[in-house]
Design a protein around this motif. Sequence first.
Motif, short mmCIF file in Angstrom:
data_model
loop_
_atom_site.label_atom_id
_atom_site.label_comp_id
_atom_site.label_asym_id
_atom_site.label_seq_id
_atom_site.Cartn_x
_atom_site.Cartn_y
_atom_site.Cartn_z
N GLY A 1 -43.90 22.12 17.42
CA GLY A 1 -44.00 22.37 16.93
C GLY A 1 -44.62 21.56 15.12
O GLY A 1 -44.44 22.17 14.17
N PHE A 2 -44.10 20.58 15.50
CA PHE A 2 -44.45 19.27 14.66
C PHE A 2 -45.44 19.73 13.62
O PHE A 2 -46.55 19.27 14.77
CB PHE A 2 -43.64 17.80 14.98
N LYS A 3 -46.25 19.30 12.48
CA LYS A 3 -47.79 19.78 12.03
C LYS A 3 -47.27 18.28 11.01
O LYS A 3 -46.43 18.51 9.45
CB LYS A 3 -47.42 20.74 11.48
N GLN A 4 -48.31 17.55 10.98
CA GLN A 4 -48.12 16.19 10.44
C GLN A 4 -48.86 16.81 8.85
O GLN A 4 -48.00 16.09 8.00
CB GLN A 4 -48.76 15.37 10.57
N ASN A 5 -49.45 17.32 8.73
CA ASN A 5 -50.42 17.73 7.42
C ASN A 5 -48.76 18.70 6.75
O ASN A 5 -48.77 18.44 5.56
CB ASN A 5 -50.97 18.79 7.12
N SER A 6 -48.45 19.88 7.27
CA SER A 6 -47.58 20.42 7.04
C SER A 6 -46.25 19.27 6.18
O SER A 6 -45.30 19.16 4.62
CB SER A 6 -46.09 20.82 7.53
N PHE A 7 -45.47 18.12 6.90
CA PHE A 7 -44.47 17.45 6.57
C PHE A 7 -45.14 16.07 5.32
O PHE A 7 -44.25 16.17 4.29
CB PHE A 7 -44.69 15.86 7.83
N ASN A 8 -46.18 16.20 5.68
CA ASN A 8 -47.08 15.12 4.83
C ASN A 8 -47.25 16.30 3.44
O ASN A 8 -47.05 15.81 1.98
CB ASN A 8 -48.23 14.61 4.42
N MET A 9 -46.83 17.50 3.27
CA MET A 9 -46.88 18.38 1.94
C MET A 9 -45.79 17.98 1.33
O MET A 9 -44.98 18.05 0.49
CB MET A 9 -47.61 19.43 2.90
N CYS A 10 -44.68 18.69 2.74
CA CYS A 10 -43.48 18.03 2.12
C CYS A 10 -42.84 17.31 1.27
O CYS A 10 -42.28 17.16 0.15
CB CYS A 10 -42.47 18.42 3.78
N LEU A 11 -43.55 15.90 1.79
CA LEU A 11 -43.28 14.67 0.83
C LEU A 11 -43.52 15.28 -0.37
O LEU A 11 -42.85 13.92 -1.85
CB LEU A 11 -43.91 13.56 1.88
N ARG A 12 -44.79 15.41 -0.48
CA ARG A 12 -45.75 15.74 -1.38
C ARG A 12 -44.57 16.34 -2.95
O ARG A 12 -44.79 16.16 -4.12
CB ARG A 12 -47.29 15.67 -1.39
N HIS A 13 -44.42 17.21 -1.80
CA HIS A 13 -43.36 18.81 -3.20
C HIS A 13 -42.23 17.51 -3.95
O HIS A 13 -42.17 17.57 -4.82
CB HIS A 13 -43.25 19.39 -2.10
N MET A 14 -41.96 16.87 -2.76
CA MET A 14 -40.33 16.43 -2.97
C MET A 14 -40.82 14.48 -3.92
O MET A 14 -40.33 14.66 -4.96
CB MET A 14 -39.87 15.48 -2.26
N GLY A 15 -42.08 14.31 -4.30
CA GLY A 15 -42.66 13.34 -5.22
C GLY A 15 -42.38 12.23 -4.30
O GLY A 15 -42.85 10.67 -5.35
N PHE A 16 -42.69 11.78 -2.91
CA PHE A 16 -43.17 10.78 -1.92
C PHE A 16 -43.69 10.44 -1.79
O PHE A 16 -44.78 11.35 -1.36
CB PHE A 16 -41.36 11.27 -0.88
N ARG A 17 -44.53 9.28 -2.02
CA ARG A 17 -46.00 9.49 -1.43
C ARG A 17 -46.20 7.69 -0.46
O ARG A 17 -45.37 6.78 -0.38
CB ARG A 17 -46.89 9.15 -2.51
N PRO A 18 -46.80 7.20 0.16
CA PRO A 18 -46.84 6.49 1.20
C PRO A 18 -47.75 5.41 -0.18
O PRO A 18 -48.22 5.21 -1.74
CB PRO A 18 -48.78 6.82 1.80
N THR A 19 -47.36 3.88 0.36
CA THR A 19 -48.13 2.91 -0.84
C THR A 19 -49.27 2.33 -0.93
O THR A 19 -50.24 1.65 -1.40
CB THR A 19 -47.16 2.02 -0.81
N LYS A 20 -49.75 2.75 0.85
CA LYS A 20 -50.57 2.03 1.04
C LYS A 20 -51.84 3.16 0.69
O LYS A 20 -52.20 4.15 1.37
CB LYS A 20 -50.43 1.67 3.00
N GLY A 21 -53.36 2.81 0.11
CA GLY A 21 -54.32 3.57 0.17
C GLY A 21 -54.98 4.22 1.08
O GLY A 21 -54.75 3.48 2.64
N SER A 22 -55.89 5.34 1.27
CA SER A 22 -56.38 6.10 2.75
C SER A 22 -57.46 5.05 3.04
O SER A 22 -58.76 5.87 4.47
CB SER A 22 -56.43 7.65 3.06
N LYS A 23 -58.38 3.92 1.97
CA LYS A 23 -58.84 3.83 2.19
C LYS A 23 -59.01 2.89 4.00
O LYS A 23 -58.53 2.00 4.43
CB LYS A 23 -59.54 2.58 1.55
N GLY A 24 -59.78 3.76 5.65
CA GLY A 24 -60.19 2.96 6.23
C GLY A 24 -59.16 3.02 7.40
O GLY A 24 -58.61 2.59 8.17
#
Length: 239
Positions: A162-185
């Motif tokens: 039942g894991f959804k990567q995009n939903s997990f990412n949204m959780c992190l964004r709501h909490m204020g956490f994000r990756p340091t690596k850019g999405s280019k490539g």
Amino acid sequence: GDGAGGGGGAGGMRDAGAGQRGVRVKMEGENQRGEAGQKMSKQRLEQLQGFIGGARTKQDKWTAKVRGGGLFKKNQEKSFVETLEVWHSNGIIQVHQLASAKPLPWGGAGVEDPVPRCEVAAGNQDAYKGSDLKVVGWTIQDQAKWHEAKRVWFTNGGDIAGFKQNSFNMCLRHMGFRPTKGSKGAKWGTPGTGYDWEGSASFVFDSELRLKYASKRSKSAPSGGAFSAGAKRKRDDAS
């Protein structure tokens, strides 16, 4: 005299009959209004029952989504930050904190070839203020264990299917956490966010990101006011 008396008696009888008819009409009217009132009450009751049934259906759907890990909830934030400490103690990630914080004991001493800490994440001065840990970010030490651990956390120990990567990412964004690596490539970059959510080796807390998503939360969620914007940072690539 008798005629007048007879006329008066007849008039009295007519008046009495009219009065009785008036009483009957009044009673019939009240009975009709009473029946109409009962009928309206029944309709109203059925309407209320429909509202209650609809609310229960919505509640059941909400509960199912929450149990499946598909929704961000306020208590998930507390759980996640506490779990970061557990993952740090297990050597899955290395949590970075402000210098003024009480350092967490490093649990990855036995990890072979530890991943060097991300200086972008470690040097971040924008700290998460929802706990005493003063977390500024973390560096992933074991990608395989990280991906497994986040699935277990997100599904609350349930079926990780039942894991959804995009939903997990949204959780992190709501909490204020994000990756340091850019999405280019990036192979797994999330369109529109500018970051590589799957391939980044480190994450940072970003108060500006939290404030951005705070307006989209429910009114019961924590106010973003406690997370004042920190020093602005450039989007660094810590690949």
